[in-house]
Scaffold this motif. Structure first.
Motif, mmCIF file in Angstrom:
data_model
loop_
_atom_site.group_PDB
_atom_site.id
_atom_site.type_symbol
_atom_site.label_atom_id
_atom_site.label_comp_id
_atom_site.label_asym_id
_atom_site.label_seq_id
_atom_site.Cartn_x
_atom_site.Cartn_y
_atom_site.Cartn_z
ATOM 1 N N PHE B 101 -50.419 -20.097 -25.577
ATOM 2 C CA PHE B 101 -49.288 -20.718 -24.900
ATOM 3 C C PHE B 101 -48.664 -21.795 -25.788
ATOM 4 C CE2 PHE B 101 -47.568 -23.802 -21.739
ATOM 5 C CZ PHE B 101 -46.583 -22.983 -21.230
ATOM 6 N N MET B 102 -49.502 -22.658 -26.359
ATOM 7 C CA MET B 102 -48.980 -23.734 -27.207
ATOM 8 C C MET B 102 -48.271 -23.165 -28.439
ATOM 9 S SD MET B 102 -49.553 -26.443 -25.541
ATOM 10 C CE MET B 102 -49.131 -27.773 -26.657
ATOM 11 N N LEU B 103 -48.843 -22.098 -29.012
ATOM 12 C CA LEU B 103 -48.204 -21.487 -30.187
ATOM 13 C C LEU B 103 -46.884 -20.839 -29.818
ATOM 14 C CD1 LEU B 103 -51.201 -19.961 -32.172
ATOM 15 C CD2 LEU B 103 -49.753 -21.893 -32.788
ATOM 16 N N THR B 104 -46.841 -20.211 -28.632
ATOM 17 C CA THR B 104 -45.579 -19.607 -28.190
ATOM 18 C C THR B 104 -44.516 -20.694 -28.020
ATOM 19 O OG1 THR B 104 -46.885 -18.001 -26.991
ATOM 20 C CG2 THR B 104 -44.542 -18.068 -26.486
ATOM 21 N N LEU B 105 -44.920 -21.837 -27.465
ATOM 22 C CA LEU B 105 -43.971 -22.943 -27.302
ATOM 23 C C LEU B 105 -43.452 -23.396 -28.665
ATOM 24 C CD1 LEU B 105 -45.483 -25.274 -24.563
ATOM 25 C CD2 LEU B 105 -43.622 -23.632 -24.364
ATOM 26 N N LEU B 106 -44.367 -23.523 -29.627
ATOM 27 C CA LEU B 106 -43.966 -23.976 -30.957
ATOM 28 C C LEU B 106 -43.004 -22.969 -31.593
ATOM 29 C CD1 LEU B 106 -44.599 -26.402 -32.686
ATOM 30 C CD2 LEU B 106 -46.336 -25.072 -33.858
ATOM 31 N N PHE B 107 -43.301 -21.689 -31.381
ATOM 32 C CA PHE B 107 -42.433 -20.631 -31.879
ATOM 33 C C PHE B 107 -41.038 -20.766 -31.266
ATOM 34 C CE2 PHE B 107 -40.693 -16.361 -30.987
ATOM 35 C CZ PHE B 107 -40.491 -15.930 -32.286
ATOM 36 N N SER B 144 -35.284 -27.884 -23.775
ATOM 37 C CA SER B 144 -35.981 -29.046 -24.350
ATOM 38 C C SER B 144 -37.478 -28.986 -24.101
ATOM 39 C CB SER B 144 -35.458 -30.356 -23.752
ATOM 40 O OG SER B 144 -34.088 -30.320 -23.532
ATOM 41 N N LEU B 145 -37.901 -28.160 -23.138
ATOM 42 C CA LEU B 145 -39.302 -28.169 -22.720
ATOM 43 C C LEU B 145 -40.317 -27.873 -23.824
ATOM 44 C CD1 LEU B 145 -39.539 -26.691 -19.124
ATOM 45 C CD2 LEU B 145 -40.275 -28.931 -19.905
ATOM 46 N N PRO B 146 -40.113 -26.818 -24.645
ATOM 47 C CA PRO B 146 -41.172 -26.511 -25.613
ATOM 48 C C PRO B 146 -41.560 -27.721 -26.464
ATOM 49 C CG PRO B 146 -39.594 -24.735 -25.542
ATOM 50 C CD PRO B 146 -39.034 -25.826 -24.681
ATOM 51 N N PHE B 147 -40.566 -28.419 -26.975
ATOM 52 C CA PHE B 147 -40.887 -29.576 -27.812
ATOM 53 C C PHE B 147 -41.462 -30.716 -26.968
ATOM 54 C CE2 PHE B 147 -39.920 -33.139 -30.677
ATOM 55 C CZ PHE B 147 -40.557 -32.643 -31.809
ATOM 56 N N ALA B 148 -40.875 -30.924 -25.779
ATOM 57 C CA ALA B 148 -41.317 -32.028 -24.919
ATOM 58 C C ALA B 148 -42.766 -31.832 -24.473
ATOM 59 C CB ALA B 148 -40.395 -32.139 -23.708
ATOM 60 N N ILE B 149 -43.151 -30.586 -24.152
ATOM 61 C CA ILE B 149 -44.529 -30.344 -23.718
ATOM 62 C C ILE B 149 -45.498 -30.659 -24.867
ATOM 63 C CG2 ILE B 149 -46.185 -28.584 -22.961
ATOM 64 C CD1 ILE B 149 -43.950 -27.250 -21.414
ATOM 65 N N TRP B 150 -45.111 -30.245 -26.080
ATOM 66 C CA TRP B 150 -45.950 -30.563 -27.249
ATOM 67 C C TRP B 150 -46.139 -32.063 -27.407
ATOM 68 C CZ3 TRP B 150 -49.041 -28.844 -31.087
ATOM 69 C CH2 TRP B 150 -49.224 -27.459 -31.181
ATOM 70 N N MET B 151 -45.027 -32.796 -27.339
ATOM 71 C CA MET B 151 -45.129 -34.244 -27.523
ATOM 72 C C MET B 151 -45.961 -34.876 -26.409
ATOM 73 S SD MET B 151 -41.298 -35.231 -28.816
ATOM 74 C CE MET B 151 -41.487 -36.972 -29.140
#
Lengths: 309, 273
Positions: B101-107, B144-151
């Motif tokens: 999931f985290m990698l998909t978000l980063l992608f 904006s979510l993928p980056f925001a969730i990572w942060m």
């Protein structure tokens, strides 16, 4: 990763819940807080991507008969695209734009500024950083307005060059160079910051040792610094390529793709087809091409960095 | 080359680069302060705030800026809420597909948002959402979510679980634990994510340009474009003044989070989750 402790006390904390109920409780425990994010991502990110795959195989338009019931036309949009002189032109321009403004411009200039800043005083560093970063923080429409004024016939550049007799309407005579320069101006800060961070990890004693061995500045850079920041260079190149590939606002506001199609990169051509001529199906086919290219670069980037999630 | 000469050359190069970067700014600053300004950054000795006064009216500045605040603020709010919730299980629980999931978000953060605007427009049109500001805010939040969730997850990882345990002993569920213990402890992180999203949307031109139908709904980014695309009949001094007023909040907010962002540039080299 600092903390990823599951919470054992709570896992065991439902004493009389049978096995199925406990499993359901466990699923709910992560599903409930993740649900809003999943819903938004599925509807607004995955949805449009899948939708673009579908409509790029239809003749969807917003006007005329096809707007009422679009139908499946197979790969016609893609066949049309590769035979379309304007699309090929836009594709080449996008390539020139990415190579010129990101790979060569921002990347080299960013690295150069970061290198020049090493060992300079605090005041010098903050002034240079401040000015370069300011160009990056300014919204793209304002950046376009600044460059429009800078390059226009009675603009600042022509005034500065006044004595040399080369005054011209730069946005008409050299539109690609104009948008490339504007994008270098706007994006260099990112590369500069990435490289400043990378260079601060290069151990000073290594450089010193090389210098004692009689290595010149250039050789020290080539044989010590460069190999050590190799990873940062590669991932920076990927990231700025991704940021530049789909640049729209700056080019659109500065030249509008013109004169004619002289600076019409693929995102601008896509915009024109989809929103001026309402060829949604055709526009989506182009969007898909951009997405696939972006996706490939994104994958390469993922392979390159050490992600530890 | 001697050390002194090398130092001099480096300083000279830095000075030239700095001047070149300042060039395009000259006009916007000078023109905003000079009545009757044109496209030339030509300093005269006539300075006044007449341009600023001229744009300070409802249609030119107040409405577009209020729209910008509503759109960027709404997006930041939704993003922070949703990302904060999502980050909790990702930071605290062992989940089977977490890494995927985290990698998909980063992608996803790498995909060009510009490219999906054609299908998004087509979807908005079909579902009668074209021109709807709330629908657009939800789309912006999703992008904006993928980056925001990572942060958010990275900031949350920094809050020790042991601090939550006391709350659990008192019978608090994850909601109370998140709201009363974790979020207050990572308040600076939450602020950074919110400001980051806000500034990014403040400058966003393409999405509102495509998804909103009437000028009354448009944020300042689009208004300023309309203002200056009317070649030939533009009051350049006013355009420059407008640009400065519109740019100021983005710059101020950037300065506020500058310290926290510095760390994220090593992000480009290697990502820690």
């Amino acid at each position: 990763m600092t903390v990823t402790t599951a919470t054992p006390s709570r896992l065991a904390g439902s004493p009389r819940g049978g096995e199925p109920r406990r499993r359901r409780g466990r699923t709910l425990r992560w599903l409930v807080p993740l649900a809003p994010a999943l819903v938004l991502l599925v509807i607004f990110m995955a949805g449009p991507i899948l939708w673009s795959v579908y409509i790029s195989f239809t003749n969807e338009t917003l006007t005329g008969a096809a707007s009422v019931n679009s139908r499946f036309i197979g790969v016609d949009n893609f066949v049309k695209m590769f035979g379309d002189e304007d699309f090929r032109n836009s594709f080449v321009l996008t390539f020139v734009f990415v190579i010129g403004s990101a790979v060569i411009g921002q990347n080299t200039l960013g690295l150069m500024i970061a290198l020049l800043q090493r060992g300079r005083g605090r005041v010098t560093r903050s002034v240079v950083n401040g000015v370069v970063v300011a160009a990056w923080v300014v919204p793209e429409v304002v950046a376009a307005a600044c460059w429009f004024a800078f390059l226009s016939e009675e603009g600042t550049l022509n005034k500065l060059l006044g004595g040399f007799g080369v005054s011209q309407e730069w946005l008409f005579t050299a539109p690609m160079i104009a948008v490339i320069l504007a994008n270098v101006w706007r994006g260099t800060a990112f590369s500069m910051l990435v490289y400043s961070a990378a260079l601060s990890d290069v151990p000073g004693d290594l450089l010193e040792a090389a210098s004692v061995d009689g290595a010149t500045t250039w050789r020290r850079f080539l044989h010590v610094t460069l190999p050590l920041i190799r990873r940062s260079i590669l991932s920076n190149l990927m990231l700025i390529t991704l940021q530049t590939l789909a640049a729209f606002g700056l080019i659109y506001a500065l030249t509008g793709g013109g004169p004619g199609t002289a600076s019409q990169t693929t995102p601008l051509y896509m915009y024109e087809q989809a929103f001026r001529y309402f060829e949604i199906g055709y526009g989506s086919a182009m969007a898909l091409v951009l997405l696939v290219i972006g996706g490939l670069f994104s994958l390469v980037y993922l392979r390159m960095i050490k992600v530890d999630a | 080359m001697t050390r002194v000469a090398a130092r001099g050359a480096a300083l000279l190069a830095l000075a030239l680069i700095t001047l070149a970067f300042l060039g395009p700014f000259l006009w916007v600053v000078l023109a905003s302060l000079q009545p009757g300004a044109n496209l030339t950054a030509q300093p005269t000795f006539e300075f006044s705030l007449v341009n600023f006064r001229a744009v300070m009216n409802w249609e030119t500045i107040y409405l577009p800026v209020l729209n910008s605040i509503a759109i960027s603020g709404g997006t930041a709010l939704v993003t922070v809420l949703v990302a904060g919730l999502a980050a909790y299980p990702l930071s605290r629980y062992k989940l089977r597909y977490k890494r995927h999931f985290m990698l998909t978000l980063l992608f996803t953060t790498g995909l060009p948002v510009t490219a999906i605007m054609v299908p998004v427009y087509s979807m908005f049109f079909r579902f009668n959402l074209y021109g709807s500001v709330p629908a657009m805010v939800l789309f912006l939040a999703a992008s904006s979510l993928p980056f925001a969730i990572w942060m958010m997850k990275n900031f949350m990882d920094g809050v020790p679980v042991s601090l939550e345990e006391a709350a659990w002993v008192d019978g608090a569920g994850w909601v109370q634990s998140l709201a009363r213990v974790v979020l207050p402890l990572m308040a600076p992180g939450v602020a950074v994510v919110a400001i980051f999203v806000f500034v990014a949307q403040w400058g966003n031109f393409f999405v509102p340009f495509v998804l909103l139908d009437t000028p009354e709904k448009q944020p300042a980014a689009v208004t300023i474009y309309t203002f200056f695309s009317q070649y030939g009949q533009v009051a350049y001094g006013e355009l420059a003044a407008f640009s400065i007023i519109y740019t100021a909040p983005a710059v101020l907010l950037y300065v506020a989070v500058n310290k926290y962002l510095a760390g994220s540039f090593s992000f480009a080299g290697s990502v820690k989750g």
